[in-house]
Design an enzyme around this catalytic site. Structure first.
Site, PDB file in Angstrom:
ATOM      1  N   HIS A  22       7.211   1.720  -8.949  1.00 21.91           N
ATOM      2  CA  HIS A  22       8.224   1.032  -8.010  1.00 21.91           C
ATOM      3  C   HIS A  22       7.991  -0.329  -8.443  1.00 21.91           C
ATOM      4  O   HIS A  22       7.256  -1.118  -8.220  1.00 21.91           O
ATOM      5  CB  HIS A  22       7.352   1.067  -6.605  1.00 21.91           C
ATOM      6  N   PHE A  23       9.075  -0.961  -9.006  1.00 27.56           N
ATOM      7  CA  PHE A  23       9.307  -2.190  -9.348  1.00 27.56           C
ATOM      8  C   PHE A  23       9.939  -3.231  -8.358  1.00 27.56           C
ATOM      9  O   PHE A  23       9.358  -4.311  -8.173  1.00 27.56           O
ATOM     10  CB  PHE A  23      10.060  -2.531 -10.758  1.00 27.56           C
ATOM     11  N   ARG A  24      10.893  -2.635  -7.629  1.00 22.85           N
ATOM     12  CA  ARG A  24      11.484  -3.169  -6.344  1.00 22.85           C
ATOM     13  C   ARG A  24      12.097  -4.574  -6.642  1.00 22.85           C
ATOM     14  O   ARG A  24      11.561  -5.534  -7.506  1.00 22.85           O
ATOM     15  CB  ARG A  24      10.645  -3.612  -5.301  1.00 22.85           C
ATOM     16  N   ASN A  77      12.438   4.134  -3.320  1.00 20.91           N
ATOM     17  CA  ASN A  77      12.081   3.470  -1.968  1.00 20.91           C
ATOM     18  C   ASN A  77      11.898   1.957  -2.417  1.00 20.91           C
ATOM     19  O   ASN A  77      10.895   1.156  -2.205  1.00 20.91           O
ATOM     20  CB  ASN A  77      10.876   3.907  -1.179  1.00 20.91           C
ATOM     21  N   HIS A  82       7.106  13.542  -2.433  1.00 20.75           N
ATOM     22  CA  HIS A  82       5.807  12.880  -2.018  1.00 20.75           C
ATOM     23  C   HIS A  82       5.533  13.810  -0.821  1.00 20.75           C
ATOM     24  O   HIS A  82       6.230  14.180   0.140  1.00 20.75           O
ATOM     25  CB  HIS A  82       6.117  11.580  -1.595  1.00 20.75           C
ATOM     26  N   HIS A  95       1.744  12.792  -7.121  1.00 24.60           N
ATOM     27  CA  HIS A  95       0.225  12.223  -6.802  1.00 24.60           C
ATOM     28  C   HIS A  95      -0.580  13.349  -6.120  1.00 24.60           C
ATOM     29  O   HIS A  95      -0.617  13.223  -4.949  1.00 24.60           O
ATOM     30  CB  HIS A  95       0.203  10.959  -6.064  1.00 24.60           C
ATOM     31  N   ASP A 140       2.147   5.443 -10.405  1.00 26.87           N
ATOM     32  CA  ASP A 140       2.611   5.101  -9.128  1.00 26.87           C
ATOM     33  C   ASP A 140       2.391   3.698  -8.912  1.00 26.87           C
ATOM     34  O   ASP A 140       1.946   3.197  -7.935  1.00 26.87           O
ATOM     35  CB  ASP A 140       1.740   5.900  -7.969  1.00 26.87           C
ATOM     36  N   HIS A 182       1.733  -4.804  -4.217  1.00 25.40           N
ATOM     37  CA  HIS A 182       2.096  -5.492  -2.996  1.00 25.40           C
ATOM     38  C   HIS A 182       1.265  -7.022  -2.914  1.00 25.40           C
ATOM     39  O   HIS A 182       0.142  -6.841  -3.803  1.00 25.40           O
ATOM     40  CB  HIS A 182       1.371  -4.671  -1.583  1.00 25.40           C
TER      41      HIS A 182
END
Ligand code: DOR
Length: 449
Positions: free
Chosen positions: A64-66, A96, A181, A235, A306, A310
């Protein structure tokens, strides 16, 4: 012998479908064009890799690089820079993120943003939501899309399809393997008070307990059987699911993460607090051992990091307001090489989990093997290098890792993406020129190169 090559990797221990053998690898026009003795061949560049192991390029099929905005302290450039510094040549990004990838427009936006900014090759998952179910079979064939991702339980962001009727519709709308998920949203809602009342991250694996994962995976496998749809369970964290999944290898493939194989509760929460908080949670040693058994028995198909960074500021919030997720794309390979050194798995099995496995599970076109005709994606590692994972080495904008200070035996020393050396001895080389990964199930006349 033709002597017109762009790059020759000379004298390395090549880890391929044929075992481990000392051979040179010749690359031209972004592809592998020869394996054997190229000591006397002429090439524009020649890399002496004696004493090193030459692996197919490492594929991290869950990151998840966002983007945009800095609220999650990562973007496609920094995340992919972390990837190549850690020996990763391709990543699949989750939906997401920013923008939430649920439409053709969002997918095109991601591809545009990635162009000339990502260091490694890349593809993007499209998230299933209640509005796009009828379009999923079209969306999953879009160029640069690695497939559909279904959140049965909520995690970061608001993607969620939690009732069985909609889950069936999602599975019926499309053909490609669907990544899931798997946590049971109803049970998460019912039990949220456990997290709220204790306010202690040690309660994370009690709130999101074993039954939360198992009941969801049972429902998913029922739906997969009823619809005949292939699923990829992301996962996996419990011994119970590993047994269920072993009985469903016709339909189901399995991912585990390095962090679930390395950390265990309660010590991870004692040491790391909310930095160890992720979904599904890190569980106790007994579950960790069951995951390793799944690795040994071949039930596990791939490892994904994964990578979900944050900021420290957000992680410092009181549990459960603290977000779930941890960075991992850059530490994936060093950490797993330490497990190889410790005898937990062989280097061949690691290549199976990080190269051949993702290629098989997702139907990647011409990646995942060191073979003539395949993309020139190569990760070179020094199995004799003892290093400490230092925060100063990390490229992820969040600036921390749960594995900071870990000593590892084995280190990526060069990352080659389609014949271009983009990392050597910790230095980035050239410019970001990652391209979209191509998939066998969605090739078009334009994407066949
Ligand atoms: O802990 C997690 N964080 N698990 C996920 O599935 C999502 C991820 C994130 O996006 O932050």
């Amino acid at each position: 012998m033709d002597n017109n090559y762009d790059l020759i990797l000379h004298g390395g221990n090549c880890v391929s479908h044929d075992g481990i053998s000392r051979s040179d690898i010749a690359l031209r026009d972004g592809r592998i064009v020869g394996i054997g003795d190229y000591a006397r061949a002429k090439a524009a560049n020649f890399m002496n890799v004696r004493g090193l192991h030459v692996l197919p390029g490492i594929i991290d099929s869950q990151v998840h690089f966002r983007e945009p905005g800095a609220e999650h302290n990562e973007d496609l450039e920094s995340g992919s820079r972390a990837a190549v510094l850690g020996g990763v040549t391709s990543v699949f990004e989750m939906p997401n993120t920013r923008p939430t990838t649920t439409s053709t427009q969002a997918l095109d936006d991601k591809l545009d943003r990635a162009s000339n900014r990502m260091w490694c090759d890349h593809a993007f998952f499209v998230g299933a939501d209640k509005e796009n179910i009828d379009s999923l079979s079209t969306l999953e064939r879009h160029f640069g899309c690695c497939g559909i991702k279904l959140f049965m339980g909520s995690s970061t962001g608001d993607l969620l399809v939690d009732d069985d009727e909609d889950i069936f519709r999602v599975l019926k709308n499309g053909q490609r393997r669907i990544a899931v998920h798997s946590e049971d949203e109803n049970r998460l809602r019912e039990r949220r008070s456990i997290a709220m009342e204790t306010g202690d991250v040690h309660a994370h694996a009690q709130w999101r307990d074993v039954e939360t994962a198992v009941s969801s995976t049972r429902r998913l496998l029922r739906a997969a059987r009823a619809t005949g749809r292939r699923v990829h369970v992301l996962h996996v964290t419990t011994a119970e699911e590993m047994r269920l999944l072993a009985d469903e290898k016709t339909l189901a493939t399995v991912e585990v993460t390095p962090q679930h194989l390395t950390l265990a509760s309660p010590s991870c929460y004692d040491m790391l607090g909310t930095l160890a908080q992720m979904n599904p949670p890190i569980r106790d040693k007994a579950h960790q051992e069951a995951l390793w058994q799944g690795v040994r028995e071949g039930i596990v198909d791939v490892l994904g990091s994964d990578h979900a960074p944050h900021s420290r500021k957000d992680k410092d919030k009181d549990y459960p307001s603290s977000p779930s997720g941890m960075p991992g794309v850059q530490t994936l390979l060093p950490l797993m090489l330490e497990h190889v050194a410790a005898g937990k798995l062989t280097i061949m099995r690691l290549v199976d989990l990080l190269c051949t496995g993702p290629a098989r599970v997702f139907g990647i076109a011409s990646k995942g093997r060191i073979a003539v005709g395949y993309d020139g994606d190569v990760t070179i590692v020094d199995l004799n290098s003892k290093r400490r994972i230092e925060e100063s080495w990390l490229a992820s904008k969040c600036g921390w890792s749960p594995f900071s200070g870990f000593e590892v035996r084995g280190w990526p020393v060069a990352t080659i993406v389609r014949g271009r050396v983009c990392m050597r001895e910790g230095e980035l080389l050239g410019n970001p020129s990652g391209e979209p990964v191509r998939f066998q199930e969605s090739l078009t006349p334009l994407s066949v190169r």
